[in-house]
Design a protein around this motif. Structure first.
Motif, PDB file in Angstrom:
ATOM      1  N   CYS A 126     -13.751 -18.485 -50.865  1.00 22.25           N
ATOM      2  CA  CYS A 126     -14.016 -19.119 -52.162  1.00 22.25           C
ATOM      3  C   CYS A 126     -15.297 -18.545 -52.767  1.00 22.25           C
ATOM      4  O   CYS A 126     -15.392 -18.334 -53.988  1.00 22.25           O
ATOM      5  N   LYS A 127     -16.294 -18.271 -51.929  1.00 23.37           N
ATOM      6  CA  LYS A 127     -17.532 -17.654 -52.409  1.00 23.37           C
ATOM      7  C   LYS A 127     -17.276 -16.231 -52.883  1.00 23.37           C
ATOM      8  O   LYS A 127     -17.793 -15.806 -53.924  1.00 23.37           O
ATOM      9  N   GLY A 155     -18.458  -9.607 -51.028  1.00 20.52           N
ATOM     10  CA  GLY A 155     -18.444 -10.105 -52.396  1.00 20.52           C
ATOM     11  C   GLY A 155     -18.898  -9.072 -53.407  1.00 20.52           C
ATOM     12  O   GLY A 155     -18.355  -8.973 -54.515  1.00 20.52           O
ATOM     13  N   THR A 212     -13.629 -21.087 -46.789  1.00 17.23           N
ATOM     14  CA  THR A 212     -14.866 -21.392 -47.503  1.00 17.23           C
ATOM     15  C   THR A 212     -15.576 -20.121 -47.951  1.00 17.23           C
ATOM     16  O   THR A 212     -16.028 -20.003 -49.097  1.00 17.23           O
ATOM     17  N   GLN A 213     -15.680 -19.160 -47.062  1.00 19.63           N
ATOM     18  CA  GLN A 213     -16.318 -17.886 -47.403  1.00 19.63           C
ATOM     19  C   GLN A 213     -15.532 -17.158 -48.485  1.00 19.63           C
ATOM     20  O   GLN A 213     -16.114 -16.528 -49.381  1.00 19.63           O
ATOM     21  N   GLY A 216     -15.761 -16.326 -56.228  1.00 16.04           N
ATOM     22  CA  GLY A 216     -16.772 -16.626 -57.234  1.00 16.04           C
ATOM     23  C   GLY A 216     -17.605 -15.416 -57.600  1.00 16.04           C
ATOM     24  O   GLY A 216     -17.899 -15.163 -58.783  1.00 16.04           O
ATOM     25  N   MET A 217     -18.004 -14.635 -56.604  1.00 13.76           N
ATOM     26  CA  MET A 217     -18.768 -13.420 -56.872  1.00 13.76           C
ATOM     27  C   MET A 217     -17.928 -12.408 -57.656  1.00 13.76           C
ATOM     28  O   MET A 217     -18.443 -11.669 -58.504  1.00 13.76           O
ATOM     29  N   ASP A 261     -21.983 -11.241 -48.234  1.00 11.20           N
ATOM     30  CA  ASP A 261     -22.515 -10.725 -49.496  1.00 11.20           C
ATOM     31  C   ASP A 261     -22.053  -9.298 -49.764  1.00 11.20           C
ATOM     32  O   ASP A 261     -21.857  -8.906 -50.920  1.00 11.20           O
ATOM     33  N   ASP A 277     -11.209 -19.333 -57.050  1.00 11.04           N
ATOM     34  CA  ASP A 277     -12.236 -19.785 -57.989  1.00 11.04           C
ATOM     35  C   ASP A 277     -11.659 -19.703 -59.392  1.00 11.04           C
ATOM     36  O   ASP A 277     -11.235 -18.632 -59.836  1.00 11.04           O
TER      37      ASP A 277
END
Length: 319
Positions: free
Chosen positions: A261-262, A303, A258-259, A265-266, A300, A40
């Motif tokens: 990348c999240k 992250g 994909t996960q 971001g977090m 979550d 990210d």
């Protein structure tokens, strides 16, 4: 939750090389077996290589190395040396009779710290990658080493009033889950303790020994109100464009690109909790996220822990 060594996450080797006289270097993170990785980028001016591999639509499911370096775009040549070293060790994506290591890189702008005409190259990248295979884990250490060799923070009043920073790391485990971070903090802004909100590094007072009474954010506001920087400060913000904070988080959680990348971001929220201002148009602020294990864990949770360890890694990078 308890603190652990960054290498307890597993399946990682980390090597560093630097030129202390020139004030620049590289930190090479190697996943010998390959690992899913996300990215990210929040800054407006990144110096990066092979970022497209992190796109969830890209075919590559794993990469073999992430390079954090100095030298801005000039330093991106270091990845070529890393590729050469890994290929010699048979690490990479098999294509016929050869292997092609997939190596991504992000760089800070450290060209004005000491020497502006010396930056990481293939030879330095090769040396850092070789160092990653020395001993059990490599030669990684926090401080003014590797990519952190030329890092500074608090640049709103130019290079003479900034604080020397470096590279920092931190890792924790919660049950079977492990999450860690490495960051090279090279910010135009000040750095704050994420726990109590106190400013701990940044623009210095004229004596060069204590923090300036006015923060980088407040200086930015004053410069804007004055119409031009020189109206409100004794020196124009010559160091303002010479920033970028780059980092990577690792986890033994089983996550796909994909996960991840999240998760990356977090983790950027950790930057925002500790650095002000952050993610400016002249920054290249970037965070990679890599999965090196098979532990089942909620996205979550990973992250949130990544955010936490990044905050502590930033704190250690200036201490």
């Amino acid at each position: 939750m308890k603190e652990i060594d960054i290498f307890q996450i597993g399946n990682l080797k980390i090597g560093q090389a630097e030129n202390q006289d020139a004030g620049t270097g590289v930190t090479v993170i190697v996943a010998p077996e390959g690992a899913p990785c996300g990215l990210d980028i929040r800054g407006g001016g990144p110096a990066s290589r092979e970022s497209g591999l992190m796109d969830p639509l890209a075919a590559a499911e794993v990469i073999h190395s992430v390079v954090l370096g100095g030298g801005s775009a000039f330093g991106l040549d270091a990845a070529g040396g890393v590729m050469k070293c890994l290929a010699e060790k048979g690490i990479g994506f098999p294509v016929g009779d050869v292997v092609v290591p997939l190596v991504c890189q992000s760089d800070i702008f450290d060209l004005g710290y000491k020497a502006s005409n010396v930056y990481p190259d293939k030879e330095m990248g090769y040396a850092a990658c070789t160092n990653a295979f020395e001993g059990e884990h490599g030669n990684f250490e926090n401080g003014s080493h590797g990519a952190g060799c030329g890092a500074t923070v608090g640049k709103m009043l130019g290079p003479d009033r900034c604080t020397k920073s470096g590279i920092g790391s931190y890792a924790v485990e919660l049950g079977e889950l492990k999450v860690g971070a490495i960051v090279c903090t090279n910010a135009v802004g000040d750095v704050y303790d994420y726990v109590d909100g106190k400013r701990i590094a940044g623009v210095l007072a004229e004596d060069g020994k204590s923090l300036n009474d006015v923060s980088c954010e407040e200086l930015m506001y004053a410069m804007t109100m004055a119409g031009k920087p020189s109206d409100s400060a004794d020196k124009a913000p010559a160091g303002a464009p010479t920033n970028t904070t780059i980092g990577i988080v690792f986890t033994n959680a089983k996550l796909n690109k994909t996960q991840l990348c999240k998760v990356a971001g977090m983790t950027h929220d950790g930057y925002a909790r500790c650095i002000r201002p952050i993610h400016t148009s002249m920054d290249g602020d970037s965070i990679y996220a890599m999965s090196v294990g098979s532990v089942e864990a909620p996205l979550d949770l990973v992250g949130t822990l990544a955010n936490h360890v990044m905050c502590e890694a930033i704190k250690r990078s200036v201490k």
